[in-house]
Design an enzyme around this catalytic site. Structure first.
Site, PDB file in Angstrom:
ATOM      1  N   HIS A 191      38.655  46.426  34.261  1.00  0.00           N
ATOM      2  CA  HIS A 191      38.171  46.458  35.645  1.00  0.00           C
ATOM      3  C   HIS A 191      36.802  45.783  35.730  1.00  0.00           C
ATOM      4  CE1 HIS A 191      36.797  47.826  39.529  1.00  0.00           C
ATOM      5  NE2 HIS A 191      38.072  48.003  39.825  1.00  0.00           N
TER       6      HIS A 191
ATOM      7  N   GLU B 111      34.202  46.494  37.248  1.00  0.00           N
ATOM      8  CA  GLU B 111      33.037  47.379  37.122  1.00  0.00           C
ATOM      9  C   GLU B 111      32.687  47.586  35.651  1.00  0.00           C
ATOM     10  OE1 GLU B 111      34.686  50.411  39.636  1.00  0.00           O
ATOM     11  OE2 GLU B 111      34.379  49.100  41.363  1.00  0.00           O
TER      12      GLU B 111
ATOM     13  N   SER C 147      39.076  45.860  48.782  1.00  0.00           N
ATOM     14  CA  SER C 147      39.012  46.235  50.202  1.00  0.00           C
ATOM     15  C   SER C 147      40.373  46.236  50.905  1.00  0.00           C
ATOM     16  CB  SER C 147      38.015  45.345  50.951  1.00  0.00           C
ATOM     17  OG  SER C 147      36.702  45.554  50.442  1.00  0.00           O
TER      18      SER C 147
HETATM   19  P1  13P Z   1      38.152  48.889  46.890  1.00  0.00           P
HETATM   20  O1  13P Z   1      39.579  49.004  47.389  1.00  0.00           O
HETATM   21  O2  13P Z   1      37.352  50.124  47.119  1.00  0.00           O
HETATM   22  O3  13P Z   1      37.515  47.629  47.353  1.00  0.00           O
HETATM   23  O4  13P Z   1      38.263  48.775  45.286  1.00  0.00           O
HETATM   24  C1  13P Z   1      39.172  47.897  44.734  1.00  0.00           C
HETATM   25  C2  13P Z   1      39.234  48.144  43.277  1.00  0.00           C
HETATM   26  O5  13P Z   1      38.280  47.913  42.551  1.00  0.00           O
HETATM   27  C3  13P Z   1      40.466  48.705  42.720  1.00  0.00           C
HETATM   28  O6  13P Z   1      40.470  48.683  41.328  1.00  0.00           O
END
Ligand code: 13P
Length: 248
Positions: free
Chosen positions: A95, A97, A211
């Site tokens: 991911h 992040e 999103s």
């Molecule tokens: P959002 O849907 O909150 O933008 O996050 C997407 C995401 O990172 C799913 O792994």
């Protein structure tokens, strides 16, 4: 035909009570059958067994990460073997992040994907460019390099779902347009066709994340190379059910 896939990535959110509430909403939802849409929710590690025990049997659970190799003296990590031992079928790997905040490199992500697959887990492998990379015109080079690092280590793609999540769309409310998503998904499939094989390119599901919500999912789902979604924020809300329904 590629079965539509909807993943809910709960990230680092939830209390026991909140988790139970989300599961109740999902369990009561009327959604297309498992033949039409595969639904996987990904709670934090500490809630995995609780969610697995409460969740309807046609939905499945995913961990959000696992250790890159066999477990051992790696404080704070959770191994692929442990997930298998608990009956957790899926894991999200790479991911953005984790790539950004925890410095996971393309190679490290490739190693993780390969190890998780070797232990029998199914993998949602995430890729995606930053805004800076998009604006400099390097989107395809970035996602191709991320995909290559996975392809270098993986031979069998049967248990891989590729999640294209542009970093600029994650948690920002700035969803990719259907045309933007389709363009990258189509080019990724062509990259797989050229570099991995025609059969794999035709069968691997490429899902979009960033999103996605109840209002924008339908048009995205209508794109020929968008095979589903990885949903963050909206997967914690009842509208996740609407996103599942966009499969049909
Ligand atoms: P959002 O849907 O909150 O933008 O996050 C997407 C995401 O990172 C799913 O792994």
């Amino acid at each position: 035909a590629r079965k539509f896939f909807v993943g809910g990535n709960w990230k680092c959110n939830g209390t026991t009570e909140e988790v139970k509430k989300i599961v109740t909403t999902l369990n009561e939802a009327e959604v297309p059958s498992h033949d039409v849409v595969e639904v996987v929710v990904s709670p934090p590690f500490v809630f995995l067994t609780l969610v697995k025990s409460l969740l309807r049997s046609d939905f499945h659970v995913a961990a959000q990460n696992c250790w890159v190799r066999k477990g051992g003296a790696f404080t704070g990590e959770v191994s692929a073997e442990m997930l298998v031992n608990l009956g957790i079928p899926w894991v999200i790997i790479g991911h953005s992040e984790r790539r950004a905040l925890l410095n996971e490199s393309n190679e490290f992500v490739g190693d993780k994907v390969a190890y998780a697959l070797s232990q029998g887990l199914k993998v949602i492998a995430c890729i995606g460019e930053t805004l800076e990379q998009r604006e400099s015109g390097s989107t395809m080079a970035v996602v191709a390099a991320q995909t290559k690092a996975i392809a270098d280590k993986v031979t069998n793609w049967d248990n891989v779902v590729l999640a294209y999540e542009p970093v600029w769309a994650i948690g920002t409310g700035k969803v990719a347009t259907p045309a933007q998503a389709q363009e990258v998904h189509c080019e990724l499939r062509e990259w797989l066709n050229q570099n991995v094989g025609a059969d794999i390119a035709a069968s691997v599901r490429i899902i979009y994340g960033g999103s996605v919500n109840g209002a924008n999912c339908k048009e995205l789902a209508g794109q020929p190379d968008v095979d589903g979604f990885l949903v963050g924020g909206a997967s914690l809300k009842p509208e996740f059910v609407d996103i599942i329904k966009s499969a049909t």
